[in-house]
Write a protein that holds these residues in place. Structure first.
Motif, PDB file in Angstrom:
ATOM      1  N   SER A  89      -2.771  -3.837  -4.090  1.00 21.51           N
ATOM      2  CA  SER A  89      -2.359  -3.729  -5.496  1.00 21.51           C
ATOM      3  C   SER A  89      -3.505  -4.126  -6.418  1.00 21.51           C
ATOM      4  CB  SER A  89      -1.083  -4.512  -5.791  1.00 21.51           C
ATOM      5  OG  SER A  89      -1.228  -5.866  -5.526  1.00 21.51           O
ATOM      6  N   LEU A  93      -4.058  -2.251  -9.799  1.00 18.09           N
ATOM      7  CA  LEU A  93      -4.202  -2.970 -11.069  1.00 18.09           C
ATOM      8  C   LEU A  93      -5.498  -2.569 -11.772  1.00 18.09           C
ATOM      9  CD1 LEU A  93      -3.099  -6.527  -9.866  1.00 18.09           C
ATOM     10  CD2 LEU A  93      -2.059  -5.279 -11.767  1.00 18.09           C
ATOM     11  N   TYR A 114      -2.320 -14.509 -13.052  1.00 16.86           N
ATOM     12  CA  TYR A 114      -3.192 -14.048 -11.970  1.00 16.86           C
ATOM     13  C   TYR A 114      -4.624 -13.959 -12.511  1.00 16.86           C
ATOM     14  CZ  TYR A 114      -4.699 -11.084  -8.038  1.00 16.86           C
ATOM     15  OH  TYR A 114      -5.332 -10.567  -6.939  1.00 16.86           O
ATOM     16  N   ALA A 158       2.260 -15.785 -11.277  1.00 14.02           N
ATOM     17  CA  ALA A 158       1.386 -16.490 -10.337  1.00 14.02           C
ATOM     18  C   ALA A 158       0.350 -17.235 -11.177  1.00 14.02           C
ATOM     19  CB  ALA A 158       0.683 -15.487  -9.422  1.00 14.02           C
ATOM     20  N   TYR A 187       5.360 -10.476  -5.881  1.00 17.04           N
ATOM     21  CA  TYR A 187       6.237 -11.437  -5.187  1.00 17.04           C
ATOM     22  C   TYR A 187       7.719 -11.182  -5.452  1.00 17.04           C
ATOM     23  CZ  TYR A 187       1.733 -13.725  -4.869  1.00 17.04           C
ATOM     24  OH  TYR A 187       0.401 -13.988  -4.621  1.00 17.04           O
ATOM     25  N   SER A 212       1.319  -6.559   0.817  1.00 14.88           N
ATOM     26  CA  SER A 212       0.594  -7.711   1.368  1.00 14.88           C
ATOM     27  C   SER A 212       1.472  -8.936   1.601  1.00 14.88           C
ATOM     28  CB  SER A 212      -0.516  -8.143   0.408  1.00 14.88           C
ATOM     29  OG  SER A 212      -1.465  -7.138   0.254  1.00 14.88           O
ATOM     30  N   LYS A 213       2.550  -9.046   0.837  1.00 14.16           N
ATOM     31  CA  LYS A 213       3.317 -10.299   0.872  1.00 14.16           C
ATOM     32  C   LYS A 213       4.610 -10.117   1.658  1.00 14.16           C
ATOM     33  CE  LYS A 213       0.170 -11.560  -2.139  1.00 14.16           C
ATOM     34  NZ  LYS A 213      -0.928 -12.444  -1.818  1.00 14.16           N
ATOM     35  N   ARG A 221      -4.133  -3.496   3.367  1.00 10.24           N
ATOM     36  CA  ARG A 221      -4.508  -3.139   2.002  1.00 10.24           C
ATOM     37  C   ARG A 221      -3.744  -1.919   1.476  1.00 10.24           C
ATOM     38  NH1 ARG A 221      -4.800  -6.449   0.138  1.00 10.24           N
ATOM     39  NH2 ARG A 221      -6.189  -5.997  -1.598  1.00 10.24           N
TER      40      ARG A 221
HETATM   41  C1  LIG Z   1       0.024 -11.647  -8.840  1.00  9.38           C
HETATM   42  C2  LIG Z   1      -0.745 -10.889  -7.823  1.00  9.38           C
HETATM   43  N1  LIG Z   1      -0.960  -9.588  -8.006  1.00  9.38           N
HETATM   44  C3  LIG Z   1      -1.664  -8.865  -7.126  1.00  9.38           C
HETATM   45  C4  LIG Z   1      -2.200  -9.443  -5.992  1.00  9.38           C
HETATM   46  C5  LIG Z   1      -3.042  -8.597  -5.086  1.00  9.38           C
HETATM   47  O1  LIG Z   1      -2.438  -8.276  -3.892  1.00  9.38           O
HETATM   48  P1  LIG Z   1      -3.029  -7.176  -2.935  1.00  9.38           P
HETATM   49  O2  LIG Z   1      -4.325  -6.676  -3.497  1.00  9.38           O
HETATM   50  O3  LIG Z   1      -3.182  -7.844  -1.620  1.00  9.38           O
HETATM   51  O4  LIG Z   1      -1.998  -6.092  -2.904  1.00  9.38           O
HETATM   52  C6  LIG Z   1      -2.007 -10.796  -5.757  1.00  9.38           C
HETATM   53  C7  LIG Z   1      -2.596 -11.413  -4.559  1.00  9.38           C
HETATM   54  O5  LIG Z   1      -2.487 -12.548  -4.249  1.00  9.38           O
HETATM   55  C8  LIG Z   1      -1.270 -11.536  -6.698  1.00  9.38           C
HETATM   56  O6  LIG Z   1      -1.082 -12.853  -6.529  1.00  9.38           O
END
Ligand SMILES: Cc1ncc(COP(=O)(O)O)c(C=O)c1O
Length: 358
Positions: A89, A93, A114, A158, A187, A212-213, A221
């Motif tokens: 993500s 993003l 974040y 976060a 999350y 991922s979570k 990924r």
């Molecule tokens: C709020 C938030 N968004 C996005 C991510 C990115 O996750 P990923 O790139 O593993 O999908 C994280 C990773 O810890 C996160 O805490």
């Protein structure tokens, strides 16, 4: 190393990069610092990945990852053209910042959030204004009622873990129709109500999620966005101008299998919610103030002990948690919810640290 920055593009000289949580090489650690899932991926995902490890790796993957979009579409009841997929993500993003959030007015996000968001702003030259969380670390949507080039925040936030009810997000969207609102739901599966249900009603809403979570696939990924087809098209343009194949064959196949194994997803996510609730009770029993969490981590501070010192003492006991040296939250620890055994080990280590004389 010779000083080579005269060769750098000027904009790169001032970039501040994101600092990811540590990935130590030691095996005997209890790793509660990067919000990974303590359970392995679904056995069906692993079987699928093994089956995919063959001759076809010679060939490029499907640039549109259609099979994955169909699987996500079935899960959420949305159409393929409402879905964008990317390499984690974080990549989704990044494309959203570039494709949808760069306008004349500054974008808005919370002061505590974040820490990749300001980094993307730096990379793409996007002005931003930080909106302070309340004293209790909540997002107050009325604070976002001002002209803006876009709004973004995670839900749950976060690193606080605090959840905003979907009704508040809808109220925000009702008052904010002239810019894109991005809800980062990394999350959400740990107890929140997804805003995906609102994308039909609000054409300026983009919801971003990750495997991922809650699907135990941080190493594969895969992330995705759901929103109006017109927003998705902007993301596709950026992706198609950057990397046609962000998801490889393994990632596409594994992610499809993850969406299809609903039972495993449900049982692991519920196990984490149960462990979180137990962990909150134990930390509270040790005197910690724990913010209400809707995530797979908790954010906690002790009234009498310094957080950096606690993190260092835990580390000596081979337990790693995350500590942010940032105003307002420097006395907090962010602790990922592990298995029950890991959470117990953490609570026991903290109890012994708190008992021992300083
Ligand atoms: C709020 C938030 N968004 C996005 C991510 C990115 O996750 P990923 O790139 O593993 O999908 C994280 C990773 O810890 C996160 O805490």
């Amino acid at each position: 190393m010779a000083n080579q920055d005269k060769f750098w593009s000027p904009a790169i000289r001032d970039l501040t990069r994101y600092t990811p949580g540590e990935q130590p090489r030691l095996n005997d650690l209890i790793k509660l610092n990067t919000n990974e899932n303590p359970y392995p991926p679904s056995p069906k995902v692993l079987e699928t990945l093994r089956g995919e490890m063959g001759e076809t790796l010679r060939l490029y993957p499907d640039p549109d990852a259609d099979r994955l979009k169909e699987a996500i579409g079935r899960f959420y009841g949305v159409e393929k053209h409402q879905i964008f997929v990317g390499n984690g993500s974080d990549e989704v993003l990044a494309h959203a910042f570039q494709a949808l959030l760069k306008h004349d007015l500054p974008i808005l996000f919370p002061d505590i959030t974040y820490s990749f968001y300001p980094v993307y702003c730096g990379l793409y030259g996007i002005e931003h204004t930080c909106i302070p969380l309340t004293e209790r670390f909540d997002i107050r949507i009325d604070d976002y009622r001002r002209p803006n080039g876009g709004i973004i925040f995670p839900n749950p936030n976060a690193p606080t873990g605090c959840l905003l009810p979907l009704a508040h997000i809808k109220a925000l969207l009702e008052n904010n129709t002239e810019s894109v609102v991005v809800i980062d739901e990394a999350y959400i599966d740990f107890g929140g109500e997804s805003a995906v249900a609102a994308v039909e009603r609000f054409p300026n809403l983009l919801v971003i999620q990750t495997l991922s979570k809650s699907r135990s696939l941080a190493g594969l990924r895969v992330g995705f966005a759901i929103g109006d087809a017109g927003l998705i098209e902007a993301l596709e343009r950026v992706k198609g101008s950057f990397n046609s194949y962000p998801l490889d064959r393994l990632a596409i196949a594994g992610a499809v299998a993850a969406f299809e194994d609903r039972d495993y997803f449900e049982s692991t996510r519920l196990a984490i919610i149960r462990s979180r609730n137990q962990l909150v009770r134990e930390l509270s029993g040790l005197g910690f103030e724990v913010l209400p969490s809707g995530a797979n981590f908790v954010f906690a501070r002790h009234p009498h002990r310094d957080a950096a010192e606690l993190a260092a003492l835990l580390r000596q006991r081979h337990i790693i948690v995350r500590h942010f040296r940032q105003p307002r939250i420097e006395q907090f620890l962010r602790i990922t919810v592990g298995t029950d055994a890991q959470c117990r080990a953490l609570a026991e280590a903290l109890a012994s640290i708190l008992e021992s004389p300083r």
